[in-house]
Structure formats: C-alpha cells, structure tokens
Design a protein around this motif. Structure first.
Motif: not given
Length: 332
Positions: A57-60, A62-65, A80-81, A96-101
């Motif tokens: 969930y921290l990876s998530h 970080f994806m959203h900045g 790291i996560m 990140t690109q796939d998730h924001i899409a």
C-alpha cells in the motif's frame, strides 16, 4: 471541499511511522522466523505478512506521489517497497503509468483472458489450479506474476527489460538461497507470510470495482464520473471505528481515493467524511465480503466482477463476484 488541504497538507510523522514500521517490521520478522521458538515464529509470520501488506500500500502511495514532494524521491521509496513485496520485476514507472491510467480511463486492464487460458489448459493441470484456488491458495495470482516477469522474453517491445529481470531473479534467488541455508523452516515461513500478503491484497482488491476489464491496447470506452463512483466501492474494515482502517493504510476508502487520487492515505478518512454522508450504497465492510470471497473463489476466475447494485439502486451482494489478482503490483 478544500482540495488544497488534501493536496498539500502532509503528515510527515504519519508517513515516517508507516515507512519505519514496514522496514523495521520486515527485518524484525526475518529475525523472528529464524528462531527456534514456535510462538516467536508465529509472531514473525504475522509481522512479516503485515509488513509486506503495508509495503504494497505504500508502493501505491508512492505511485500517486503522496509521500514526497519530488517525483524522484517517490520513485526511490516506491522501488524500495516493491523490492520487499516482489513487485520489483516491473519498473516502478510502468506500474505507475498503468495504475494512473486505471484512474483516468476508469477501466481495468488485462493482458490476457484468464478464463480462456484455463479452458485451453489440459484438464489435469486445470483441475490442479482450480483445486488450489478452492483451497484458497492464490495460484492464479502467481500465474499473473510469473507471466508478467517472463513476458519481456517473448514480447519484442519489452526486450530492453530482459537484462534487468535476469539480474533481479539472480539476486533475489541468491538471497532466498541464503535464507534456506540458514534455515529451511524460515524459508517456508517466509513463503507462508508472502502467501498471506497475496491473499489479503487480492481480497481487498477484489471488491473495490465492478469495472469492465479491457485488453491492453484495445480502444477505450468513454466513462464519466458517475460511472466511476457507481462502480467503485469503499470496502473498509469498519465505518464506525475509522482507526481500524489504518491496518490497511486506509486503502478501503476507495471512493474517496477516486474522488481525489492525490489525497494521502493518512487523510482519506477525513476526505471520506467530508464528501460522503456514510449512508451511500457504496459502503460495504470487509467482514460482509468474507462470504463472497469464499463463495465465488472459483466462479470469479471464469466470470466478470459481477453486479453489486441492483436496478433499484440497492446493494446486492449475491451477484458481487469480485475480481482476481492484485492489479497495482503486476505489469499487465
């Protein structure tokens, strides 16, 4: 609502605690599963599984900045996560690109049709896979993950990833071998914790949307805000005791997250209270979904995510099958 508050007000201490817990918990759990005491081993398994869950969930985040102001530091934290939870075989920027899409286009993406794959498999192999899923062993999630890992070796457009993936496989393989040399029991407990992480992540992920799955590269349907919120669900642990949701880094406040995807995890419960009354049909707590997760564990492999809202606008759990897999840790 005051979007500037949620976009710019970061609780640095909360972020520091979450990151420190994840890293410290991971290291401490490894030490615990190496000991000879059964109860300390059990504690280590639970701590390791939860540390891995929070790392996801921290990876998530970080994806959203939402953790750091600069993109490069979010990328460092995200990598790291991802290293901890095994999502590192895909590049952080690609995930990140796939998730924001997923947020922008309001669809789920699928690299292949799991039902078609299952139907093409020899009956013996298919029955083994279905038997493991019936026993709640997340073999389909591992199929997704390993397919994603080896996809660059047969997809020409991703051939530049091959060297990186081979290096990761060798390094992580050597680390697991080192753990096995110290203790085969510890290695087995590590995999038990990892399986626990996958089960929790995909249980939560299963019931957050009833989006249609679009094959990668297909024309995108036009979906509006109403479609997004109507097909998004807040599967919180508890509506009454908001602090219990911190166990999953507030990931259950999914309608609020889709309302403002740059809102940090630590403020999602505040955002949720501000924009919703708490009586909306999109609230369905995780305890209520345990039955669906168990009941449809085979059906969801061969079907879409089902329908959660009936024609009268009421929640209808009987046809809410859920998705399968963990979407934001695998490159589709």
């Amino acid at each position: 609502m005051d979007t500037s508050y949620y976009l710019h007000h970061k609780k640095h201490l909360w972020n520091a605690i979450a990151i420190a817990y994840t890293l410290g918990g991971y290291g401490s759990a490894i030490a615990l599963i190496l000991l000879s005491n059964f109860w300390l081993n059990a504690l280590g398994v639970v701590l390791l599984a939860h540390s891995l869950i929070i790392s996801a969930y921290l990876s998530h985040e970080f994806m959203h900045g939402t953790i750091f102001a600069e993109r490069k530091w979010n990328a460092v934290g995200g990598n790291i996560m991802l290293w901890l939870n095994g999502g590192c075989y895909a590049r952080f920027r690609d995930l990140t690109q796939d998730h924001i899409a997923h947020h922008i286009n309001r669809v789920d993406f699928a690299a292949f049709n799991i039902a078609d794959l299952m139907n093409k498999l020899p009956a013996f192999i298919r029955n083994i896979i279905l038997g493991l899923e019936w026993l709640h062993f997340p073999i389909v999630s591992f199929i997704f993950q390993w397919r994603s890992i080896f996809a660059p070796f047969w997809e020409p457009q991703r051939q530049d990833e091959r060297g990186r993936i081979m290096t990761l496989l060798i390094v992580r393989g050597l680390l697991l071998t080192g753990l096995a040399l110290m203790s085969l029991k510890a290695l087995a407990l590590y995999f038990l914790s990892y399986i626990g992480m996958i089960i929790v992540l995909r249980f939560v992920d299963a019931f957050q949307h009833t989006y249609e799955a679009i094959p990668v590269g297909s024309p995108l349907p036009k979906r509006d805000y109403t479609y997004e919120q109507t097909n998004t669900f807040s599967n919180v642990i508890s509506q009454r005791y908001w602090w219990l949701n911190l166990l999953l880094l507030n990931f259950g406040y999914h309608n609020a997250h889709h309302e403002l995807m740059k809102c940090p995890w630590h403020s999602l419960h505040e955002l949720d209270r501000e924009i919703f009354t708490g009586e909306e049909v999109h609230y369905v707590t995780l305890p209520k979904l345990l039955g669906n997760y168990h009941r449809f564990r085979i059906e969801r492999i061969f079907s879409d995510q089902g329908t959660a809202i009936n024609e009268q606008g009421n929640l209808q759990l009987e046809t809410f099958y859920g998705a399968i897999g963990v979407s934001f840790l695998v490159k589709f």
